[in-house]
Design an enzyme around this catalytic site. Structure first.
Site, PDB file in Angstrom:
ATOM      1  CB  THR A 186      -0.985   2.975   5.062  1.00  0.00           C
ATOM      2  OG1 THR A 186      -1.822   3.978   4.493  1.00  0.00           O
ATOM      3  CG2 THR A 186      -1.812   2.096   5.962  1.00  0.00           C
ATOM      4  N   GLY A 187       2.198   2.420   5.339  1.00  0.00           N
ATOM      5  CA  GLY A 187       3.303   1.501   5.663  1.00  0.00           C
ATOM      6  C   GLY A 187       4.041   1.952   6.917  1.00  0.00           C
ATOM      7  CB  CYS A 205       3.579  -0.291  -6.640  1.00  0.00           C
ATOM      8  SG  CYS A 205       3.826  -1.972  -7.175  1.00  0.00           S
ATOM      9  N   GLY A 237       0.837  -1.195   0.000  1.00  0.00           N
ATOM     10  CA  GLY A 237       0.000   0.000   0.000  1.00  0.00           C
ATOM     11  C   GLY A 237       0.866   1.237   0.000  1.00  0.00           C
ATOM     12  CD  GLU A 253       7.328  -5.465  -1.955  1.00  0.00           C
ATOM     13  OE1 GLU A 253       7.763  -4.412  -2.472  1.00  0.00           O
ATOM     14  OE2 GLU A 253       7.996  -6.505  -1.882  1.00  0.00           O
TER      15      GLU A 253
END
Ligand code: NAD
Length: 477
Positions: free
Chosen positions: A237-238, A289, A233, A255
């Site tokens: 948020t990671g 991504c 994401g 990732e």
């Protein structure tokens, strides 16, 4: 209020916990980004349901983790065959909830990829290594499963990314609770239901949440009974996942976002590379991504590359994902649409619009290419994650490498040239996890993939990716 007939018939999906379908007191609607129609209702997971899912996965781990390697392989291979059996059903559901077309690099391609990854991953293994065996002793390196893995996925490739998380976890003897994105939960709920027809109960559980009532992703990252989080994401948020998992020292694979650069050298044939450049940037409508998100072109071929790209882009049919003729569909959600629109509005004032640049109907946004921009422009230095590609002119290749590297992200990059040795030497100077030559974004199940800098932590795929679902135990005999 009178409901339209398709709205009355829209199915209620269930979560899977301990191999059984589970209803919840509340549901949230999932609408088709192509036309706004109701596709289905997703269960709103409660904290109690979530805790039950983790407990079931913990219980199932006790026997699953003890299975011989050949049995784990056979189960994973059976999951792969089941996905293949349901490929068309899953592709249609994916198109309806995600928006991507059935054809092109759309949902049939994504499900095909999911099957290929599942099959390849099933065949991988991490046998015990003997580090030393002599009269001073024997040292064995063993790979042990971690426990319950929490998987959190995004909305761009919901089925393929679920497979990327789940299969290596199961293959190495872990059990899983997966939580799909609130934008695209249905195909994952169904995928897990299908996989459960061949798996023992509790090994693979799925919960869904709109993120408005309870943040199940956050609860997952903090849960004491979860040993690892695999998260795909955004960078923001990671970082939250990293913070909330610190207390329990969870293993992490993150990732995250990318802002991949492509560098075009002066020796290219602009017409020959146009198709590769276009799909490098616009695969899945740019909602990828590792899509090419900024393009640096040498001044000697700048205008010719712009022209060739525009000519290719102008021929791509955009339309409803369920129309067999569509090759690109709508942007997946309003938030992303608004982000792309505002970055393009800003870029229009600074650069030259070569194609696109005006929003279409609903969530449709045409492929947009804007030239004459620089690293200072937000469309260049922010992740647009949508169908808008900025082009930047450069004079000197070292300058282009420096511009490409001046980013907090480091997921992928590409070099376009007929001189492969020179391209490889440029690749070695690029600060990113993958570099492609004369293509962009091509990933494979046998090649590790991951980001450097703020694009993530760890890798997925191949033996290196599989190893991330294990703890090392060294036995000295
Ligand atoms: P997002 O970060 O908004 O959401 C991802 C997931 O995190 C969702 O399931 C969401 O419900 C969950 N979540 C929300 N709050 C959370 C919290 N506090 N703790 C834990 N989980 C939480 O990302 P998105 O918008 O779904 O996806 C787009 C982003 O993902 C882009 O930046 C893109 O580059 C990146 N992405 C990266 C890869 C990769 O492999 N590197 C692949 C796909 C997408």
């Amino acid at each position: 209020m009178e409901l339209m007939s398709e709205e009355r018939e829209a199915p209620y999906f269930t979560m899977t916990i301990d191999g059984k379908p589970v209803d919840t007191p509340a549901y949230f609607e999932i609408r088709n980004p192509s036309n706004g129609e109701l596709v289905g209702n997703a269960p709103e997971c409660t904290t109690e349901h979530f805790d039950a899912a983790v407990a079931c996965a913990g219980k199932a781990f006790k026997s699953w983790s003890l299975l011989p390697d050949s049995e784990l392989e056979a189960y994973c291979s059976a999951v792969s065959s089941k996905i293949a059996e349901h490929a068309e059903e899953l592709a249609e559901l994916l198109t309806k909830e995600q928006g991507k077309p059935l054809n092109g690099l759309g949902s049939r391609w994504e499900i095909g990829g999911a099957v290929a990854w599942a099959q390849y991953t099933s065949g991988l293994s991490l046998p015990m290594k003997v580090l030393q065996d002599n009269n001073e002793g024997r040292i064995e390196l063993r790979r042990k499963p971690i426990g319950v893995v929490g998987s959190i996925t995004p909305w761009n490739f919901p089925v393929m990314i679920a497979v990327w998380h789940v299969l290596p976890a199961l293959r190495t003897g872990n059990t899983v609770v997966i939580k799909p994105s609130p934008h695209t939960p249905l195909s994952t709920l169904r995928l897990v239901e299908i996989a459960n027809t061949v798996l023992p109960p509790g090994v693979l559980n799925c919960v869904s949440s709109s993120d408005t009532k309870a943040n199940i992703g956050a609860a997952m990252s903090a849960h004491p009974e979860i040993g690892k989080i695999v998260f795909t994401g955004s960078c923001a948020t990671g970082k939250r996942v990293m913070q909330s998992s610190a207390e329990t020292m969870k293993r992490l694979t993150l990732e995250l976002g990318g802002n991949d650069a492509g560098i075009v050298l002066p020796d290219v044939d602009p017409v020959a590379i146009a198709e590769g450049l276009f799909w490098g940037g616009f695969i899945n409508n740019g909602q990828t991504c590792a899509a090419m998100k900024r393009l640096y072109v040498h001044e000697a071929v700048y205008e010719q590359v712009c022209e060739a790209l525009v000519e290719f882009a102008g021929e791509i049919p955009l339309g409803d994902g369920m129309d067999e003729a569509s090759v690109l569909g709508p942007v997946q959600n309003q938030m992303q649409f608004d982000k792309v629109s505002s970055l393009v509005e800003d870029a229009k004032r600074k650069g030259r619009v070569l194609i696109g640049g005006e929003p279409g109907e609903g969530l449709f946004y045409p492929p947009t290419i804007i030239a004459d921009l620089s690293n200072e422009d937000p469309l260049v230095h922010e992740e647009q994650f949508g169908p808008a590609l900025p082009i930047i002119k450069y004079q000197d290749v070292e300058q282009a490498i420096a511009l490409a590297n001046s980013s907090e992200n480091g997921l992928g990059g590409s070099v376009w040239s007929n001189d492969i040795e020179q391209a490889k030497s440029i690749a070695s100077k690029m600060e990113c996890g993958s570099v492609w030559i004369n293509k962009h974004g091509a990933i494979q199940p046998n090649a590790p993939f991951g980001g450097v800098k703020q694009s993530g932590l760890g890798v997925e795929f191949g033996e290196e990716g599989l190893a991330e679902y294990t703890n090392i135990q060294v036995v000295f005999a």
